[in-house]
Design a protein around this motif. Structure first.
Motif, PDB file in Angstrom:
ATOM      1  N   GLU A  32     -17.428 -20.687 -25.331  1.00  0.00           N
ATOM      2  CA  GLU A  32     -18.816 -20.967 -24.938  1.00  0.00           C
ATOM      3  C   GLU A  32     -19.217 -20.145 -23.712  1.00  0.00           C
ATOM      4  OE1 GLU A  32     -22.571 -22.223 -24.897  1.00  0.00           O
ATOM      5  OE2 GLU A  32     -21.112 -22.552 -26.492  1.00  0.00           O
ATOM      6  N   GLN A  33     -18.322 -20.013 -22.739  1.00  0.00           N
ATOM      7  CA  GLN A  33     -18.608 -19.195 -21.556  1.00  0.00           C
ATOM      8  C   GLN A  33     -18.796 -17.735 -21.946  1.00  0.00           C
ATOM      9  OE1 GLN A  33     -15.267 -19.970 -19.000  1.00  0.00           O
ATOM     10  NE2 GLN A  33     -16.199 -21.800 -18.114  1.00  0.00           N
ATOM     11  N   GLN A  34     -17.955 -17.232 -22.850  1.00  0.00           N
ATOM     12  CA  GLN A  34     -18.086 -15.850 -23.311  1.00  0.00           C
ATOM     13  C   GLN A  34     -19.406 -15.651 -24.060  1.00  0.00           C
ATOM     14  OE1 GLN A  34     -14.471 -15.460 -25.572  1.00  0.00           O
ATOM     15  NE2 GLN A  34     -13.404 -14.458 -23.883  1.00  0.00           N
ATOM     16  N   ARG A  35     -19.787 -16.624 -24.872  1.00  0.00           N
ATOM     17  CA  ARG A  35     -21.040 -16.539 -25.618  1.00  0.00           C
ATOM     18  C   ARG A  35     -22.237 -16.509 -24.662  1.00  0.00           C
ATOM     19  NH1 ARG A  35     -19.969 -20.528 -28.598  1.00  0.00           N
ATOM     20  NH2 ARG A  35     -18.902 -19.345 -30.169  1.00  0.00           N
ATOM     21  N   ARG A  36     -22.219 -17.388 -23.645  1.00  0.00           N
ATOM     22  CA  ARG A  36     -23.312 -17.406 -22.669  1.00  0.00           C
ATOM     23  C   ARG A  36     -23.370 -16.095 -21.896  1.00  0.00           C
ATOM     24  NH1 ARG A  36     -22.075 -21.854 -19.126  1.00  0.00           N
ATOM     25  NH2 ARG A  36     -20.563 -22.634 -20.572  1.00  0.00           N
ATOM     26  N   TYR A  37     -22.196 -15.544 -21.528  1.00  0.00           N
ATOM     27  CA  TYR A  37     -22.170 -14.278 -20.803  1.00  0.00           C
ATOM     28  C   TYR A  37     -22.749 -13.153 -21.664  1.00  0.00           C
ATOM     29  CZ  TYR A  37     -20.394  -9.942 -18.863  1.00  0.00           C
ATOM     30  OH  TYR A  37     -20.295  -8.663 -18.384  1.00  0.00           O
ATOM     31  N   TYR A  38     -22.329 -13.090 -22.929  1.00  0.00           N
ATOM     32  CA  TYR A  38     -22.801 -12.029 -23.822  1.00  0.00           C
ATOM     33  C   TYR A  38     -24.315 -12.070 -23.964  1.00  0.00           C
ATOM     34  CZ  TYR A  38     -23.577  -9.323 -28.051  1.00  0.00           C
ATOM     35  OH  TYR A  38     -24.052  -8.420 -28.963  1.00  0.00           O
ATOM     36  N   TRP A  39     -24.867 -13.257 -24.189  1.00  0.00           N
ATOM     37  CA  TRP A  39     -26.308 -13.358 -24.396  1.00  0.00           C
ATOM     38  C   TRP A  39     -27.107 -13.240 -23.104  1.00  0.00           C
ATOM     39  CZ3 TRP A  39     -28.146 -12.022 -28.736  1.00  0.00           C
ATOM     40  CH2 TRP A  39     -27.403 -12.216 -29.894  1.00  0.00           C
ATOM     41  N   SER A  40     -26.438 -13.287 -21.948  1.00  0.00           N
ATOM     42  CA  SER A  40     -27.136 -13.059 -20.683  1.00  0.00           C
ATOM     43  C   SER A  40     -27.300 -11.569 -20.395  1.00  0.00           C
ATOM     44  CB  SER A  40     -26.393 -13.735 -19.524  1.00  0.00           C
ATOM     45  OG  SER A  40     -25.183 -13.047 -19.249  1.00  0.00           O
ATOM     46  N   LEU A  41     -26.587 -10.728 -21.144  1.00  0.00           N
ATOM     47  CA  LEU A  41     -26.703  -9.280 -20.967  1.00  0.00           C
ATOM     48  C   LEU A  41     -28.014  -8.773 -21.556  1.00  0.00           C
ATOM     49  CD1 LEU A  41     -23.092  -8.218 -22.025  1.00  0.00           C
ATOM     50  CD2 LEU A  41     -23.960  -8.452 -19.705  1.00  0.00           C
ATOM     51  N   THR A  42     -28.460  -7.642 -21.059  1.00  0.00           N
ATOM     52  CA  THR A  42     -29.648  -7.002 -21.629  1.00  0.00           C
ATOM     53  C   THR A  42     -29.268  -6.364 -22.962  1.00  0.00           C
ATOM     54  OG1 THR A  42     -29.239  -4.874 -20.591  1.00  0.00           O
ATOM     55  CG2 THR A  42     -30.514  -6.478 -19.314  1.00  0.00           C
ATOM     56  N   PRO A  43     -30.229  -6.086 -23.828  1.00  0.00           N
ATOM     57  CA  PRO A  43     -29.906  -5.439 -25.112  1.00  0.00           C
ATOM     58  C   PRO A  43     -29.164  -4.106 -24.918  1.00  0.00           C
ATOM     59  CG  PRO A  43     -32.115  -6.302 -25.191  1.00  0.00           C
ATOM     60  CD  PRO A  43     -31.640  -6.486 -23.778  1.00  0.00           C
ATOM     61  N   HIS A  44     -29.529  -3.362 -23.899  1.00  0.00           N
ATOM     62  CA  HIS A  44     -28.849  -2.087 -23.636  1.00  0.00           C
ATOM     63  C   HIS A  44     -27.384  -2.323 -23.249  1.00  0.00           C
ATOM     64  CE1 HIS A  44     -28.440   2.105 -22.594  1.00  0.00           C
ATOM     65  NE2 HIS A  44     -27.956   1.755 -21.415  1.00  0.00           N
ATOM     66  N   LYS A  64      -9.921 -23.903 -25.245  1.00  0.00           N
ATOM     67  CA  LYS A  64     -10.356 -22.674 -25.921  1.00  0.00           C
ATOM     68  C   LYS A  64     -11.844 -22.701 -26.237  1.00  0.00           C
ATOM     69  CE  LYS A  64      -9.113 -19.694 -29.785  1.00  0.00           C
ATOM     70  NZ  LYS A  64     -10.265 -19.571 -30.609  1.00  0.00           N
ATOM     71  N   ALA A  65     -12.366 -23.847 -26.633  1.00  0.00           N
ATOM     72  CA  ALA A  65     -13.784 -23.959 -26.967  1.00  0.00           C
ATOM     73  C   ALA A  65     -14.654 -23.693 -25.737  1.00  0.00           C
ATOM     74  CB  ALA A  65     -14.085 -25.335 -27.538  1.00  0.00           C
ATOM     75  N   GLU A  66     -14.205 -24.133 -24.574  1.00  0.00           N
ATOM     76  CA  GLU A  66     -14.959 -23.902 -23.342  1.00  0.00           C
ATOM     77  C   GLU A  66     -15.010 -22.409 -23.003  1.00  0.00           C
ATOM     78  OE1 GLU A  66     -14.684 -24.969 -18.589  1.00  0.00           O
ATOM     79  OE2 GLU A  66     -13.591 -26.196 -20.035  1.00  0.00           O
ATOM     80  N   ILE A  67     -13.891 -21.722 -23.184  1.00  0.00           N
ATOM     81  CA  ILE A  67     -13.852 -20.278 -22.921  1.00  0.00           C
ATOM     82  C   ILE A  67     -14.780 -19.540 -23.880  1.00  0.00           C
ATOM     83  CG2 ILE A  67     -12.393 -18.221 -23.017  1.00  0.00           C
ATOM     84  CD1 ILE A  67     -10.126 -19.935 -21.951  1.00  0.00           C
TER      85      ILE A  67
END
Length: 72
Positions: A15-27, A10-13
């Motif tokens: 972390e992957q979700q967190r990295r994906y979210y912050w890779s998005l543009t502000p818009h 669960k922790a790995e998922i």
């Protein structure tokens, strides 16, 4: 469409979700927040025991009368 992360950890998922979210543009992050808010409003409105939502932008903190969970 958002990606689907698969793992047994669960922790790995998370972390992957967190990295994906912050890779998005502000818009894109703002559009995601709007979509999540719309989904929350639909779920809240689906419970007939909840009072109607305010149209002035009032916040939804939690359901007024939660639906009972199914027994397993």
């Amino acid at each position: 469409m958002s990606p689907v992360f698969k793992s047994r950890d669960k922790a790995e998922i998370e972390e992957q979700q967190r990295r994906y979210y912050w890779s998005l543009t502000p818009h894109e992050r703002l559009a995601l927040a709007v979509r999540l808010n719309q989904q929350a409003r639909l779920i809240y409105a689906a419970n007939p025991a909840n009072p109607p939502l305010m149209t002035d932008g009032g916040r939804i903190l939690k359901s007024a009368a939660p639906l009972p969970r199914r027994g397993r």
